[in-house]
Design a protein around this motif. Structure first.
Motif, PDB file in Angstrom:
ATOM      1  N   ARG A  39     -80.044 -23.908 -17.242  1.00 31.24           N
ATOM      2  CA  ARG A  39     -78.960 -24.400 -16.374  1.00 31.24           C
ATOM      3  C   ARG A  39     -77.764 -24.869 -17.175  1.00 31.24           C
ATOM      4  N   ILE A  40     -78.008 -25.525 -18.311  1.00 32.01           N
ATOM      5  CA  ILE A  40     -76.879 -26.040 -19.090  1.00 32.01           C
ATOM      6  C   ILE A  40     -76.041 -24.906 -19.676  1.00 32.01           C
ATOM      7  N   ILE A  41     -76.686 -23.803 -20.084  1.00 42.31           N
ATOM      8  CA  ILE A  41     -75.941 -22.655 -20.616  1.00 42.31           C
ATOM      9  C   ILE A  41     -75.161 -21.984 -19.506  1.00 42.31           C
ATOM     10  N   ALA A  42     -75.792 -21.861 -18.314  1.00 36.96           N
ATOM     11  CA  ALA A  42     -75.076 -21.272 -17.178  1.00 36.96           C
ATOM     12  C   ALA A  42     -73.860 -22.118 -16.784  1.00 36.96           C
ATOM     13  N   GLU A  43     -74.024 -23.448 -16.824  1.00 34.95           N
ATOM     14  CA  GLU A  43     -72.903 -24.336 -16.496  1.00 34.95           C
ATOM     15  C   GLU A  43     -71.780 -24.200 -17.502  1.00 34.95           C
ATOM     16  N   ILE A  47     -66.397 -22.168 -18.993  1.00 28.90           N
ATOM     17  CA  ILE A  47     -65.577 -21.295 -19.833  1.00 28.90           C
ATOM     18  C   ILE A  47     -64.765 -20.346 -18.972  1.00 28.90           C
ATOM     19  N   GLN A  48     -65.339 -19.797 -17.914  1.00 30.30           N
ATOM     20  CA  GLN A  48     -64.598 -18.906 -17.012  1.00 30.30           C
ATOM     21  C   GLN A  48     -63.444 -19.639 -16.306  1.00 30.30           C
ATOM     22  N   ASP A  49     -63.737 -20.889 -15.891  1.00 25.47           N
ATOM     23  CA  ASP A  49     -62.681 -21.674 -15.222  1.00 25.47           C
ATOM     24  C   ASP A  49     -61.546 -21.973 -16.187  1.00 25.47           C
ATOM     25  N   ALA A  50     -61.917 -22.322 -17.438  1.00 20.88           N
ATOM     26  CA  ALA A  50     -60.871 -22.644 -18.419  1.00 20.88           C
ATOM     27  C   ALA A  50     -60.020 -21.415 -18.711  1.00 20.88           C
ATOM     28  N   MET A  51     -60.633 -20.284 -18.796  1.00 29.49           N
ATOM     29  CA  MET A  51     -59.866 -19.066 -19.038  1.00 29.49           C
ATOM     30  C   MET A  51     -58.958 -18.745 -17.858  1.00 29.49           C
ATOM     31  N   THR A  52     -59.439 -19.023 -16.630  1.00 26.22           N
ATOM     32  CA  THR A  52     -58.622 -18.785 -15.442  1.00 26.22           C
ATOM     33  C   THR A  52     -57.419 -19.717 -15.428  1.00 26.22           C
ATOM     34  N   ASP A  53     -57.639 -21.005 -15.726  1.00 23.20           N
ATOM     35  CA  ASP A  53     -56.548 -21.978 -15.753  1.00 23.20           C
ATOM     36  C   ASP A  53     -55.541 -21.620 -16.825  1.00 23.20           C
ATOM     37  N   ARG A  54     -56.012 -21.140 -17.952  1.00 25.99           N
ATOM     38  CA  ARG A  54     -55.096 -20.777 -19.030  1.00 25.99           C
ATOM     39  C   ARG A  54     -54.187 -19.619 -18.608  1.00 25.99           C
ATOM     40  N   GLU A  55     -54.762 -18.673 -17.901  1.00 28.99           N
ATOM     41  CA  GLU A  55     -53.948 -17.561 -17.437  1.00 28.99           C
ATOM     42  C   GLU A  55     -52.901 -18.027 -16.419  1.00 28.99           C
ATOM     43  N   GLU A  56     -53.259 -18.988 -15.577  1.00 25.87           N
ATOM     44  CA  GLU A  56     -52.296 -19.498 -14.592  1.00 25.87           C
ATOM     45  C   GLU A  56     -51.164 -20.204 -15.286  1.00 25.87           C
ATOM     46  N   HIS A  84     -59.657 -27.014 -25.327  1.00 23.44           N
ATOM     47  CA  HIS A  84     -60.815 -27.229 -24.438  1.00 23.44           C
ATOM     48  C   HIS A  84     -61.691 -25.979 -24.339  1.00 23.44           C
ATOM     49  N   LEU A  85     -61.033 -24.817 -24.245  1.00 16.68           N
ATOM     50  CA  LEU A  85     -61.800 -23.559 -24.159  1.00 16.68           C
ATOM     51  C   LEU A  85     -62.601 -23.294 -25.442  1.00 16.68           C
ATOM     52  N   SER A  86     -61.975 -23.533 -26.598  1.00 15.00           N
ATOM     53  CA  SER A  86     -62.715 -23.315 -27.863  1.00 15.00           C
ATOM     54  C   SER A  86     -63.862 -24.296 -28.003  1.00 15.00           C
ATOM     55  N   ARG A  87     -63.644 -25.524 -27.512  1.00 12.40           N
ATOM     56  CA  ARG A  87     -64.746 -26.497 -27.601  1.00 12.40           C
ATOM     57  C   ARG A  87     -65.944 -26.072 -26.754  1.00 12.40           C
ATOM     58  N   LEU A  88     -65.659 -25.561 -25.538  1.00  7.37           N
ATOM     59  CA  LEU A  88     -66.772 -25.109 -24.676  1.00  7.37           C
ATOM     60  C   LEU A  88     -67.529 -23.926 -25.312  1.00  7.37           C
ATOM     61  N   LEU A  89     -66.773 -23.000 -25.880  1.00 11.17           N
ATOM     62  CA  LEU A  89     -67.453 -21.848 -26.534  1.00 11.17           C
ATOM     63  C   LEU A  89     -68.317 -22.310 -27.698  1.00 11.17           C
ATOM     64  N   GLU A  90     -67.802 -23.266 -28.463  1.00  9.84           N
ATOM     65  CA  GLU A  90     -68.581 -23.749 -29.612  1.00  9.84           C
ATOM     66  C   GLU A  90     -69.839 -24.484 -29.163  1.00  9.84           C
ATOM     67  N   GLU A  91     -69.717 -25.266 -28.053  1.00  7.69           N
ATOM     68  CA  GLU A  91     -70.899 -25.957 -27.530  1.00  7.69           C
ATOM     69  C   GLU A  91     -71.977 -24.953 -27.105  1.00  7.69           C
ATOM     70  N   ARG A  92     -71.533 -23.927 -26.367  1.00  5.43           N
ATOM     71  CA  ARG A  92     -72.528 -22.927 -25.903  1.00  5.43           C
ATOM     72  C   ARG A  92     -73.217 -22.206 -27.088  1.00  5.43           C
ATOM     73  N   ASP A  93     -72.419 -21.808 -28.068  1.00  4.63           N
ATOM     74  CA  ASP A  93     -73.022 -21.108 -29.217  1.00  4.63           C
ATOM     75  C   ASP A  93     -73.950 -22.025 -30.004  1.00  4.63           C
ATOM     76  N   GLY A 141     -82.240 -22.304 -30.608  1.00  2.00           N
ATOM     77  CA  GLY A 141     -83.462 -21.621 -30.212  1.00  2.00           C
ATOM     78  C   GLY A 141     -84.207 -22.314 -29.109  1.00  2.00           C
ATOM     79  N   VAL A 142     -83.746 -23.490 -28.671  1.00  2.00           N
ATOM     80  CA  VAL A 142     -84.423 -24.214 -27.587  1.00  2.00           C
ATOM     81  C   VAL A 142     -83.986 -23.688 -26.240  1.00  2.00           C
ATOM     82  N   TYR A 143     -82.680 -23.288 -26.107  1.00  2.00           N
ATOM     83  CA  TYR A 143     -82.123 -22.850 -24.840  1.00  2.00           C
ATOM     84  C   TYR A 143     -81.909 -21.348 -24.859  1.00  2.00           C
ATOM     85  N   THR A 144     -81.930 -20.799 -23.657  1.00  2.00           N
ATOM     86  CA  THR A 144     -81.641 -19.385 -23.451  1.00  2.00           C
ATOM     87  C   THR A 144     -80.523 -19.265 -22.427  1.00  2.00           C
TER      88      THR A 144
END
Length: 974
Positions: A955-959, A964-973, A933-942, A948-951
């Motif tokens: 809002r979608i990039i910020a979301e 990604i931060q939540d997934a990394m937190t859950d993985r650490e738990e 799930h974490l790799s999928r989110l990173l790939e979507e953002r990249d 070149g349409v989004y920066t």
């Protein structure tokens, strides 16, 4: 060339304006004209730089006329120079038209710089152009260089320029130049007018000479004394004896040379009565040369000088070729009084420099009838007024021939009086003495023979072979016709060819110093031509033979056939044939100069006896006297025997004899008069023929000028017609090219519109297909949720039954659940891969849309296209919003699955040791699911960022970053 023919083109560069201020830079204006460049001093690079510089070019009127015909420009280029790096950069330039330059002074005006570096401002220069007369001598010599005055020596006072005046000492008959205590030597300055040629060319057709009272004569002023030559009456062949006028000067060598260097040129005028027909200037610079040794030698300026007509008649006379120029032979000599002319003749070869003139030799003066040396008591006629103040000639209607004949007739009537008048000057009144017994001036010209042998031509640098012909000419040898080698010789690269018929010899007479000056100053230019039968002759290059090398070569003594001694000098060399800017070939030549000795001078015999007295006319004899004795009548005599009859008979016989003598004298007088009339008729006929020939020459020159003007006009008309046709053709071509370009632009616009419409249709189809895929995927997600719920219910049932069933049954159920979980994960992975494929397709679509948007923005030509681009951008934002919502839903579903898995884990932990064997597998699968799930989110953002349409601020990039931060937190738990 007269001094007034030398001109100066003066360009005054005063100041500038609207320049940017730059302390590190300085401004320099560089002017170029006819290959010569002049530059101003560096000026400060300020807003108004001050140059205050005049740039001048020297040229004559003929060259100025040629430059105006060729429209030669004067280019002024302004440079900015860095004071540190010395780098020069062009600021702009100005092109001046030479045709607008006038002799009248014009006011300066502003000229803007073209192609200026400073585009924000319009810098300009304040300029003025003028055409000025060059007042310095046309033939500058090193002798005219005036250094600074040296400090006076101790014990001798300095001689100032105010003291250098010729003061007449009447009681001793000489002029004194300089202070008396510095004047210890006596010098003799002599001027001799020897001969004249082609004087009839100075007579314009509008001038009548019959009103004047005397013949033609030469006039000049020597130290304030007016000198006139004896009159002569024949312009076609001037017959007058050379006359020498001498003045005695008391001075020193240095003071006298300084005095002569300050004196203007000696002006010799040809006069007729009170009219000045022409004049010439004889420069005295050679007499003032420092290298002249006046102790043992004499300084001489001699030659044939061209007579220039006065300004008022110069326009009426056509331009004459060099062989028809009117000339006068003048010799000016300065020597010490104790150095005799006879002793100077032996040192002629090493004498001072002589003035170089166009004719190469001095013809000796023609002998004249000797004059009487007996004193004449009649007062000499007063000298005529100075030619510069002569009144202009009055207009007459008679022809030139009639006025000349009347003038010559009047001169013949006064010839007796002019023969009796002798110009004698008292010794105490003036120091000018005109030599009464005429002597011939032996010319100092030598007979020379120059030969040139062009041996071979080699070292050709051209790649193709050429047919070589050599050509040269040297007018100083007396011929302007070119000398050519014939036939042409084929010359190839890296070979040497001999030149046939290349030897030529010239016999001429010239002054030694004149020959030396000409050889040092004028090289002999040999032109190398390529002669082709199929095309025009082509000039390959030129070779300059420096004849000065011949003068410095070794001299060998020869014995001429006449027994006189002669000298020979030979020089051999190889010189390059140059065609700018490279060397083309090498020419080998041998030049020889033979000095055959001085030209023989014709002596004029002077008689010391008086003229023959006029014969006393025969007087008739007196009547015969009567006899002293009377014969007595012897008787009656016959009438014929009487004394009276005999006397009467003798008287009658004497009368008849006197009548016969008188008739004989009348016949002789008639014969002499007829002979004189015939001679006069022949002379006038020759004069008429000469005048007719002169008119023919003038008319031919005018006709040639007219033909040349007509041909120039025809060429110009043809050029204008050709230029007009070329302009029309260019207009048609430009119009056709414009129409073709317009059509191409319209066609390109139409094709671009169609392409855009087609691309929009394709994008709509792609969006529709993506929406269908999205609906199908949503349906699959819903089915998966329903199955998940069913499994959850079954899990609840299983968990409820677990309390009452044994462990084996519970283990089997756990295995079944594990299998179902694996199946669900496989389906979830398939769904994720489909979603990833969809996202990739979506990313490509976004890239295509981005490129399409950029292309639309660059090529947007109407407002409609911009609006379509905005609508498309809004549609893309809408799709992004929907995608964001879909992602959020997927995230929520994944969170639910994660919660369920966590609950299952807790339940497994409570089962105890019996269920410990199958516990790690679900936990490991959960960790793997979280990493995926974490790799999928990173790939979507990249992927979204690469479109070149989004920066990062969208809002979608910020979301996605938050997920990604939540997934990394859950993985650490976990």
């Amino acid at each position: 060339m007269s001094k007034t023919d030398q001109l100066l083109i003066v360009v005054s560069i005063l100041e500038g304006r609207q320049f940017p201020k730059s302390p590190r830079l300085s401004l320099v204006v560089q002017a170029s004209f006819d290959g010569e460049q002049l530059a101003t001093d560096p000026a400060e690079h300020s807003e108004q730089p001050h140059f205050s510089t005049e740039l001048a070019w020297e040229l004559d009127r003929r060259t100025l006329h040629q430059h105006r015909l060729q429209r030669t420009p004067i280019k002024l280029q302004c440079f900015a120079i860095d004071s540190v790096s010395k780098k020069k950069e062009s600021v702009g330039y100005i092109v001046l038209d030479l045709r607008s330059v006038q002799e009248v002074k014009q006011d300066p005006r502003w000229y803007p710089l073209l192609s200026s570096k400073y585009t924000k401002q319009r810098p300009a220069l304040f300029l003025s152009m003028a055409l000025e007369s060059d007042t310095k001598p046309s033939d500058p010599s090193p002798d005219r260089f005036k250094a600074k005055k040296a400090p006076p020596r101790q014990g001798s006072p300095a001689v100032t320029a105010d003291q250098l005046e010729a003061t007449l000492i009447q009681d001793q008959g000489y002029h004194q130049v300089g202070p008396a205590d510095h004047c210890g030597d006596m010098f003799v300055l002599s001027v001799t007018v020897a001969f004249a040629t082609k004087l009839e060319q100075l007579i314009p057709s509008t001038l009548k000479l019959s009103a004047e009272g005397s013949g033609f004569f030469f006039y000049y002023s020597l130290l304030g004394n007016d000198i006139t030559s004896e009159p002569f009456h024949n312009l076609l062949s001037p017959d007058f004896e050379p006359e020498r006028a001498s003045v005695r000067i008391r001075s020193s060598k240095q003071i006298l040379q300084t005095f002569l260097s300050q004196q203007p040129s000696l002006q010799v005028y040809l006069c007729c009565g009170t009219h000045s027909l022409g004049s010439t200037d004889v420069s005295l610079s050679a007499l003032a040369a420092v290298s002249v040794d006046l102790q043992n030698k004499a300084a001489t300026v001699e030659g044939a000088f061209i007579l220039q007509p006065p300004k008022r008649t110069k326009q009426a006379l056509p331009a004459l070729p060099p062989d028809l120029q009117p000339t006068v032979g003048v010799a000016v000599t300065l020597r010490r009084e104790d150095v005799t002319p006879q002793s100077l003749g032996n040192k002629e070869g090493s004498g001072p420099p002589t003035h170089s003139v166009p004719p190469p030799s001095l013809p000796p003066a023609a002998p004249r009838r000797p004059r009487s040396s007996s004193p004449v008591h009649n007062p000499p006629p007063p000298p005529p007024p100075r030619p510069p103040s002569l009144p202009p000639p009055s207009s007459h209607t008679e022809s030139e021939a009639e006025s000349l004949l009347e003038e010559l007739q009047r001169g013949e009537e006064q010839a007796g009086q002019l023969e009796a008048a002798d110009l004698e000057v008292q010794a105490g009144a003036s120091s000018v003495s005109v030599s009464a017994p005429k002597v011939s001036i032996p010319p100092s010209a030598h007979h020379y023979c120059f030969s040139l042998d062009l041996r071979s031509l080699g070292h050709l640098s051209l790649t193709h072979p050429i047919a070589v012909t050599l050509r040269y000419s040297y007018q100083f040898f007396g011929s302007a016709a070119p000398i050519m080698t014939n036939p042409p010789v084929e010359l190839q690269r890296n070979m040497e060819a001999s030149l046939p018929q290349s030897y030529c010899a010239f016999d001429f007479a010239a002054l030694p110093q004149q020959l030396q000056d000409t050889f040092l100053r004028v090289p002999l230019v040999v032109e190398v031509w390529h002669r082709d039968s199929t095309s025009r002759d082509q000039l390959i290059g030129r070779a300059s033979i420096q004849l000065s090398h011949l003068l410095s070569s070794e001299r060998s003594r020869l014995r001429a056939s006449s027994g006189e001694q002669s000298w020979r000098q030979t020089h051999q060399d190889r010189i390059p044939v140059v065609a700018a800017p490279a060397k083309v070939a090498e020419l080998s030549y041998v030049a020889t100069l033979e000095d055959l000795g001085p030209v023989k001078a014709r002596e004029v015999i002077v008689s010391d006896s008086s003229q023959d007295q006029p014969a006393v006319p025969k007087q008739p004899p007196s009547h015969p006297a009567a006899p002293n004795h009377t014969v007595p009548p012897l008787g009656p005599l016959a009438p014929r025997d009487t004394l009276e009859y005999r006397t009467a008979l003798e008287l009658e016989l004497w009368k008849e004899e006197q009548e016969d003598l008188f008739d004989d004298q009348l016949r002789k007088k008639e014969l002499s008069h007829m002979q004189a009339l015939a001679e006069e008729w022949r002379r006038r006929d020759r004069e008429r023929e000469a005048l007719v020939k002169k008119k023919e020459v003038e008319y031919n020159v005018l006709e040639e000028q007219l033909q040349k003007t007509l041909s120039d006009l025809e060429k110009r008309e043809k050029q204008l017609a050709e230029a007009e046709l070329e302009t029309q053709r260019l207009q048609r071509e430009l119009r056709a090219e414009h129409d073709l370009t317009q059509r191409e632009l319209q066609e390109s616009s139409r094709r671009l519109q169609q392409d855009c419409d087609h691309r929009a249709t394709l994008e709509r189809d792609k969006v529709r297909l993506m929406e269908e895929d999205r609906a199908r995927l949503l349906q699959q997600i819903a089915d998966g949720e329903s199955r998940y719920k069913q499994l959850e219910r079954e899990f609840q049932v299983c968990r409820e039954q677990q309390n009452i069933r044994p462990e084996f049954r519970l283990q089997s159920e756990i295995n079944l659940l594990t299998l179902e979980k694996v199946e669900l994960e496989r389906k979830l992975e398939t769904t994720t891969k489909s979603k990833l494929h969809y996202k990739q397709q979506w990313g490509r679509a976004l890239k295509e849309l981005a490129r399409f948007k950029q292309r639309e923005q660059e090529n947007a030509m109407t407002r409609l296209k911009k609006q379509q681009a905005e609508l498309e951008a809004m549609r893309l934002r809408y799709l992004a919003t929907e995608q964001k919502e879909a992602v959020s839903q997927d995230r929520q579903e994944l969170d639910d699955i994660k919660n369920q898995l966590n609950r299952l884990k807790q339940q497994e932990d409570r089962l105890g040791p019996a269920s410990s064997q199958c516990g790690p597998a679900p936990a490991q699968s959960v960790n793997e699911s979280a990493d995926e799930h974490l790799s999928r989110l990173l790939e979507e953002r990249d992927t979204l960022l690469r479109t070149g349409v989004y920066t990062h601020q969208d809002r979608i990039i910020a979301e996605l970053n938050r997920q990604i931060q939540d997934a990394m937190t859950d993985r650490e738990e976990l």
